[in-house]
Design a protein around this motif. Structure first.
Motif, PDB file in Angstrom:
ATOM      1  N   VAL A 450     -49.553-121.506   4.636  1.00 55.49           N
ATOM      2  CA  VAL A 450     -50.969-121.211   4.880  1.00 55.49           C
ATOM      3  C   VAL A 450     -51.653-122.330   5.662  1.00 55.49           C
ATOM      4  N   GLY A 451     -50.894-123.333   6.080  1.00 54.24           N
ATOM      5  CA  GLY A 451     -51.499-124.510   6.701  1.00 54.24           C
ATOM      6  C   GLY A 451     -52.254-124.235   7.982  1.00 54.24           C
ATOM      7  N   SER A 452     -51.865-123.182   8.716  1.00 56.42           N
ATOM      8  CA  SER A 452     -52.523-122.903   9.991  1.00 56.42           C
ATOM      9  C   SER A 452     -53.695-121.937   9.863  1.00 56.42           C
ATOM     10  N   ARG A 453     -53.958-121.439   8.672  1.00 53.33           N
ATOM     11  CA  ARG A 453     -55.060-120.484   8.509  1.00 53.33           C
ATOM     12  C   ARG A 453     -56.404-121.194   8.597  1.00 53.33           C
ATOM     13  N   LYS A 454     -57.328-120.564   9.271  1.00 57.69           N
ATOM     14  CA  LYS A 454     -58.655-121.154   9.434  1.00 57.69           C
ATOM     15  C   LYS A 454     -59.511-120.995   8.183  1.00 57.69           C
ATOM     16  N   ASP A 455     -59.075-120.153   7.228  1.00 60.60           N
ATOM     17  CA  ASP A 455     -59.840-119.966   5.994  1.00 60.60           C
ATOM     18  C   ASP A 455     -59.250-120.780   4.845  1.00 60.60           C
ATOM     19  N   VAL A 456     -58.500-121.820   5.143  1.00 61.96           N
ATOM     20  CA  VAL A 456     -57.978-122.766   4.149  1.00 61.96           C
ATOM     21  C   VAL A 456     -58.325-124.172   4.609  1.00 61.96           C
TER      22      VAL A 456
END
Length: 617
Positions: A450-456
């Motif tokens: 999930v490291g590349s998600r903008k909502d994390v």
């Protein structure tokens, strides 16, 4: 809770692969219906060792069946794990009230009745009446009784401590459910554990017309292995009945009517009643990576310590999944390898000596107050209290530039914050594993997916210059705002391995362990419950608001050269049901109630967000 069915399958497989012939040769079996004080009869299987004159009783009460049924059908092993089969105990298995072959009506975590009328029953009286009957009708015995159980049976082992029978000398609640709204199984800080609840209850919650040996198939099948897709396409929670359960599961309907922590759930809380267990030796057992009942053993242990501090009470926490301590060596989980064979340690050095001493008077059990495994340093530690008195409070501050620091941000004239957009139509997945159930490995899984998600949001320390040991309860103290009127905030505490970490995953060398982001602890908070579990309140759009909540305990050393990381997000799907991000009853919400929201996490001055724990120096 699908893993409860896995445990049942493994238990059945163990019985099949073990040695029923050995049990038949060394034990006599009786099947009886033991009358309770209200006239209900509970089906009970009793295995009596041949040629033994003073054996104690070791009992498990279960909603999962005491099969195999029939006087000529024998289990392949007896007791908590197979080595007990060789010991001279009278092993007792009982179908609890309303389940399988026992009479009566089943109740989910049947509440204790403090003021009973004559003839009224609950789980404490059912245990008491069973022990009375056993002492009188199964002879010879030595007058001592022990109880044990994992998961739901662990809950019954804990409940009998509310009003223990005088003959009850030892109890081992293992992964016991303490409160199914405040952190076990069904809810965590107000957030509903969707597949965990729905999948399990589709089989367990089926109605029966009377005593039975088989409840039949689940009421629905997923039709896919993709749980993210299945639960997203199901839509709002109310669609579970419309599409899949079809009002066949009464317990599900009860849960949908009790979204808040009301009297229904409050009555089921076990720790509040544990005031009279002083005469029983207790060993409460849990796993640091138990995806079902991590909070239960911690809360039950604390309640016993608070109400009866003189009690012989021990807490054991190891690097285990739900119930995994009673099988296998216990030297790895998912991608993480341990040098210590923790399962064998538990079975040979803790569990067996515990029952041998307190039930048979054999040997000395060298068991400390708290036997705790450090999941980062890969070692057991012994403490005379938990958390240890030498631990001191410490804070990790979320700072601008995605930094995580032991020092806070200075106060400025304007607040500093990070923000992201949370979209219920595209929730953050809980795991890289595609599953219709609850992937148990999510409790320590690599978070790089999930490291590349903008909502994390991700915050990290530099590589540590010394070991840092965090232990005890973890508190997330966030200052947040939302453009909605309700939101979830999930906080994850993560150990980042160095880039040169060896590729030693049990899953094979293709798993790249360099930079691996091992989750140590993760927990959600449903913002509308920030001031009261029973009386939710809407968020004020755009207003910075303190959101403080407890996460389960940890015992983890972040080694020199590793990084400490914290992630913040607003969905964890499908393990946590989707929050519409509007202040509505989520259990009756419509698709139109779900909206995007912009979330802010504040990082400076009086609105400095932090993670608080205790540090062992």
């Amino acid at each position: 809770m699908r893993h409860r069915w896995i445990l049942l399958f493994l238990a059945a497989a163990s019985l099949a692969s073990a040695q029923p012939a050995y049990v038949r040769e060394h034990f006599d079996k009786r099947e009886v219906e033991i009358p309770m004080r209200d006239g209900v009869k509970l089906f009970t299987s009793i295995y009596i060792p041949k040629g033994v004159t003073d054996a104690p009783f070791l009992m498990q009460r279960t909603p999962y069946s005491c099969r195999p049924y029939g006087p000529d059908a024998f289990r392949g092993s007896l007791g908590p794990e197979s080595e007990f089969t060789k010991k001279p105990y009278i092993f007792v298995y009982q179908d609890v009230r309303g389940r399988y072959m026992s009479e009566g009506e089943f109740a989910w975590m049947r509440p204790f009745k403090p003021l009973k009328k004559p003839g009224e029953a609950d789980e404490t009286t059912d245990t008491w009446d069973t022990i009375d009957w056993l002492l009188e009708n199964v002879k010879p015995n030595n007058g001592r009784v022990g109880v044990y159980g994992t998961s739901f049976p662990g809950h019954y082992a804990a409940q009998c401590l509310i009003h223990p029978h005088p003959a009850l000398k030892a109890a081992a609640p293992q992964a016991p459910m303490a409160d199914n709204w405040l952190g076990d199984d069904m809810h965590h800080n107000g957030a509903f554990w969707l597949p965990h609840a729905m999948n399990f209850i589709a089989g367990f919650g089926k109605k029966r017309d009377g005593p039975t040996q088989d409840y039949g198939p689940r009421v629905f099948q997923h039709g896919t292995n993709d749980g993210y897709k299945f639960f997203l396409e199901m839509g709002p929670l109310k669609n579970a009945n419309a599409k899949y359960l079809h009002n066949q599961i009464a317990i599900w309907n009860e849960w949908m009517e009790h979204g808040d922590y009301d009297a229904y759930w409050q009555a089921q809380n076990v720790p509040q009643h544990l005031r009279n267990a002083g005469g029983v030796a207790i060993m409460t057992v849990g796993g640091w990576f138990d995806a079902e009942d991590l909070q239960g053993p911690l809360r039950i242990y604390r309640a016993i310590e608070r109400f009866t501090p003189q009690n012989q009470s021990t807490l054991v926490m190891g690097p285990w999944y739900h119930g995994s301590w009673n099988g296998g060596p216990g030297n790895s989980l998912h991608d993480i390898v341990f040098t210590v064979r923790t399962g064998e340690d538990y079975r040979t050095k803790l569990q067996m000596p515990f029952f041998e001493k307190h039930l048979r008077g054999v040997g000395e059990a060298d068991i400390p107050e708290a036997m705790m495994f450090d999941t980062g340093a890969d070692r057991w530690s012994r403490f005379d209290q938990w958390p240890p008195a030498s631990a001191k409070p410490v804070s990790l501050y979320l700072r601008s530039g995605k930094r995580l620091s032991f020092a806070g941000e200075s106060r400025g004239s304007r607040p500093v914050f990070d923000e992201y957009v949370s979209d219920p139509a595209h929730p953050v997945p809980v795991s890289a594993t595609v599953s219709t159930g609850m992937p148990r490995e999510y409790m320590l899984e690599d978070q790089r997916f999930v490291g590349s998600r903008k909502d994390v949001l991700t915050y990290s320390t530099p590589p540590l210059i010394e070991d840092v040991t965090l232990l005890g309860p973890v508190t997330a103290s966030l200052y947040v705002s939302t453009t909605g009127t309700d939101s979830d905030f999930i906080v994850k505490l993560i150990d980042v391995l160095p880039d040169d970490a060896p590729n030693d995953s049990p899953r094979g060398p293709n798993v790249k362990m360099g930079g691996y982001q091992m989750m140590v602890r993760g927990e959600p908070m449903r913002a509308k419950y920030r001031n009261s579990w029973s009386h939710p309140e809407p968020m004020v759009p755009g207003k910075p608001t303190k959101l403080e909540f407890a996460m389960p305990d940890v015992f983890h050393t972040f080694l020199k050269g590793h990084k400490i990381m914290v992630q913040v997000q607003s969905s964890w799907f499908p393990v946590v049901d989707r929050n519409p991000q509007t202040f509505v009853n989520i259990y009756t919400a419509d698709a139109g109630d779900f909206h995007k929201a912009t979330q802010r996490v504040y990082l400076s001055g009086e609105t400095q967000s932090a993670i608080r724990a205790m540090r062992l120096r």
